[in-house]
Design a protein around this motif. Structure first.
Motif, short mmCIF file in Angstrom:
data_model
loop_
_atom_site.label_atom_id
_atom_site.label_comp_id
_atom_site.label_asym_id
_atom_site.label_seq_id
_atom_site.Cartn_x
_atom_site.Cartn_y
_atom_site.Cartn_z
N MET A 39 -15.78 2.13 -6.00
CA MET A 39 -14.99 0.93 -6.22
C MET A 39 -15.52 0.09 -7.39
O MET A 39 -15.20 -1.08 -7.50
CB MET A 39 -15.01 0.08 -4.94
N LEU B 8 -14.07 1.79 3.05
CA LEU B 8 -13.66 1.53 1.67
C LEU B 8 -13.12 2.79 1.01
O LEU B 8 -12.13 2.75 0.27
CB LEU B 8 -14.83 0.98 0.87
N GLN B 9 -13.76 3.94 1.26
CA GLN B 9 -13.26 5.19 0.70
C GLN B 9 -11.86 5.49 1.22
O GLN B 9 -10.97 5.92 0.47
CB GLN B 9 -14.21 6.33 1.07
N TYR C 88 -13.52 -2.46 -9.34
CA TYR C 88 -13.08 -3.64 -8.60
C TYR C 88 -14.22 -4.63 -8.38
O TYR C 88 -13.99 -5.73 -7.88
CB TYR C 88 -12.49 -3.22 -7.25
N PRO D 273 -7.02 -0.77 -2.34
CA PRO D 273 -8.34 -1.10 -2.90
C PRO D 273 -8.61 -2.58 -3.03
O PRO D 273 -9.74 -2.97 -3.36
CB PRO D 273 -8.28 -0.45 -4.29
N ALA E 9 -11.85 -4.46 -1.62
CA ALA E 9 -13.20 -4.02 -1.95
C ALA E 9 -14.16 -5.18 -2.20
O ALA E 9 -15.23 -5.26 -1.59
CB ALA E 9 -13.18 -3.10 -3.16
N TRP F 291 -9.32 3.13 -0.31
CA TRP F 291 -9.05 3.58 -1.68
C TRP F 291 -8.07 4.74 -1.67
O TRP F 291 -7.10 4.78 -2.43
CB TRP F 291 -10.36 3.96 -2.33
N ARG F 292 -8.31 5.70 -0.79
CA ARG F 292 -7.41 6.84 -0.67
C ARG F 292 -6.00 6.40 -0.28
O ARG F 292 -5.01 6.98 -0.73
CB ARG F 292 -7.94 7.83 0.37
N HIS G 226 0.85 -1.19 0.00
CA HIS G 226 0.00 0.00 0.00
C HIS G 226 0.89 1.24 0.00
O HIS G 226 1.34 1.69 1.05
CB HIS G 226 -0.93 -0.02 1.22
N ALA H 267 -9.59 3.35 -10.28
CA ALA H 267 -10.47 4.10 -9.39
C ALA H 267 -10.92 5.36 -10.10
O ALA H 267 -10.39 5.77 -11.12
CB ALA H 267 -9.74 4.44 -8.10
#
Length: 611
Positions: free
Chosen positions: A365, A280-281, A368, A289, A292, A284-285, A220, A603
């Motif tokens: 997402m 999840l947001q 994904y 991801p 998801a 993603w940031r 990550h 994304a």
């Protein structure tokens, strides 16, 4: 000895449970079977609910830190005669790496004591108390292992220092000298599981946990603003993930008070759909991801096939529905704050905002989720239909009011979000007639919110229709694209909310909220960034990050007057807010530079609406 304050604790995790360790080397919270199971150490909630300390005998000072990119905690104690380090971790499955960590933890707590200089007399007090302190087990030593078994729980402790037993505790005294090492391994197993607790070598447990956590962190690579803080918060969120299902608990603890001496002392060791969406947001940031599809599958399975009944808004970590609340009336509570509650009756509430939060996360997402499973398609379609049917109904709101249902503006906005994202999904989740129906309802919701949510007397969007009361939850409006942050009505709302509810960067949810609510404070920073006020957003963000404890951890709230952290700890919501605010600041900086904000492959930004 007085239990450490909430913010004095460090957080350990293994993918099924969490332990809290204070600055004095005392483990005051551990529910080894899983996050929401009864504790074996629960001194946070009552002096006789169990703990395990390893510390110098005399006076000392302590400093601590996580080993880089891990949840392995190292505390250095300094005394007049020398210094000693205690390294604490919950074990990961041996050899587990990357996304495999946390799936099959052995439920082992390891502590390694290293003499750094001089000689330091040390003491360990092992005081297990099962069922939140209700049950005292007999301690029996066999072949160098101290076993404690009662009811459904068994703990085995192996130490390389002599321990003296009473019928319900063990005490050891030893001296840590420069270069010396002492190991403690505590293993848990259900009494009738047919297997004994595992007792691996503590030093090997620490080494493997370090490698395992770092292998997860290496997957990550967030490269936006405030990288160190985002990476730490992402790891905390991962630590609150129940590995077998992928569900993320709201916090590691139960019944820590929102106000010292108050009665809003709720159990947060469950999974809220609202938190799932924002998690999840945040992932993603934070460039995480890959989780998801797994989390959406968990949500679909937990919900089952939903129909006309209100969507259940929270679950146990394996999808349990009935989370009935009850009072542990034998406990005095944190700092005398009663009742001490486990379970959470919010599971019975209608909270319409979750409809939008789940659909918004799905839209974010969406790449994904390809190919979309029939279960997820049905879920999203049904949530959109519920938004059409129920948006006009009052609900308990995102703050889970227990007095009365109201027409909360944030709930209406999230119903708009549900319908807006459903329209964008279009044929992927519905027929043309469905999409037309969702679009018509979306436009109706928007018109009503702009009419009845805006209050000319106050000069802001208020918390509920036709109300004069402010509520920081309306700050989600630009964050979901309902209105741009630089819309005059939104700017006015931000100004009024900040002026009346904020103090030194800490934003209360409403006028009589007892403390600043951390995620709302980060939302305000995110909104300022969205409005192009980057310097102001940075100032607010950095004020907030300075209020984390020395390990970068947040509870749910922070007292505006004293700066003391209150509420359950660590709080996923707070760390999610940090990640989202850092991402919005990153986007704003990129826009100012005329660049497109960097996002992970596949994304997409959530497009905003205007009004």
């Amino acid at each position: 000895m007085r239990t450490g304050r909430i913010s004095e604790h460090g957080f350990l995790a293994d993918g099924c449970s969490a332990a809290l360790v204070d600055r004095a080397g005392a483990i005051n919270w551990w529910c080894p079977h899983r996050f929401d199971a009864p504790s074996v150490f629960g001194r946070l909630l009552g002096s006789d609910a169990g703990y395990w300390s390893v510390r110098p005998e005399g006076e000392f000072t302590s400093t601590r830190s996580y080993l880089d990119d891990t949840l392995v905690l190292r505390t250095v104690f300094s005394t007049s005669t020398g210094a000693v380090a205690v390294t604490d971790t919950l074990a990961l499955e041996p050899g587990a790496r990357g996304h495999e960590i946390g799936l099959r933890p052995p439920r082992v707590l390891a502590r390694v004591v290293e003499g750094l200089s001089g000689e330091v007399p040390m003491r360990t007090d092992y005081v297990p108390r099962f069922e939140y302190g209700r049950v005292r087990a007999y301690l029996v030593e066999r072949d160098g292992v101290i076993s404690a078994a009662a009811g459904v729980c068994r703990l085995d402790l192996r130490a390389d220092v002599p321990l003296s037993l009473t019928d319900a505790a063990a005490v050891g005294r030893f001296t840590a000298r420069a270069g010396s090492t002492h190991r403690f391994t505590l293993g848990y197993a259900p009494t009738y599981s047919g297997t004994d607790p595992q007792l691996p070598d503590a030093a090997r447990v620490v080494a493997d946990a370090v490698t395992g956590w770092r292998s997860w962190a290496d997957l990550h690579d967030y490269r936006g603003e405030y990288r160190d803080q985002v990476r730490r918060s992402a790891m905390v969120v991962q630590g609150m993930t129940y590995g077998p299902s992928g569900a993320v608990v709201a916090a590691a603890t139960a019944s820590l008070p929102e106000q010292i001496g108050g009665d809003r002392n709720y159990d947060y060791r469950f999974v809220w759909l609202r938190d799932f969406s924002l998690t999840l947001q945040a992932l993603w940031r934070a460039a995480c991801p890959d989780e998801a599809d797994r989390q959406f599958t968990w949500v679909a399975r937990a919900m089952g096939r939903i129909g006309d009944a209100p969507v259940p808004i929270m679950y146990g970590v394996e999808g349990e529905r009935d989370l009935t609340e009850h009072d542990l009336d034998h406990l005095a509570g944190y700092d005398g704050s009663r009742p001490v509650l486990v379970g959470n009756d919010a599971w019975r509430q209608r909270q319409n905002d979750v409809l939008g939060e789940v659909l918004d996360a799905a839209w974010l997402m969406r790449h994904y989720l390809d190919p979309m499973s029939p279960e997820v398609r049905h879920l999203l379609h049904t949530l959109a239909d519920q938004a059409v049917r129920d948006w006009h109904r009052p609900d308990a709101g995102m703050w889970e009011a227990r007095d009365a249902e109201r027409h909360y503006v944030s709930s209406k906005v999230e119903c708009w979000t549900a319908l807006d994202r459903a329209v964008r999904f279009g044929p992927r989740i519905g027929e043309p007639a469905d999409v037309a129906r969702w679009a018509a309802a979306r436009d109706e919701v928007r018109a009503v919110v702009l009419d009845r949510g805006w209050n000319e007397r106050v000069g802001a969007f208020t918390g509920a229709f036709d109300s004069d009361d402010l509520d920081a939850s309306v700050l989600i409006m630009p964050l979901v694209g309902f209105l741009p942050a630089d819309d005059p009505r939104m700017r006015a709302t931000m100004d009024v909310v900040e002026r009346r509810l904020s103090r030194d960067g800490l934003l209360r949810r409403w006028d009589d909220d007892p403390a600043g609510f951390v995620i709302c404070s980060f939302w305000l920073a995110a909104c300022r960034a969205e409005a192009g006020e980057i310097d102001r957003a940075r100032q607010m963000f950095e004020q907030l990050t300075a209020r984390a404890n020395d390990l970068g951890l947040y509870a749910e709230q922070i007292d505006q007057a004293t700066g003391e952290q209150v509420g359950n700890f660590p709080q996923a919501f707070s760390h999610i807010g940090l990640i989202i605010a850092a991402g919005r600041i990153t986007d704003a900086v990129a826009r100012r530079a005329g660049e497109r904000a960097a996002v992970p492959t596949g994304a997409a930004h959530t497009e905003g609406a205007t009004g």
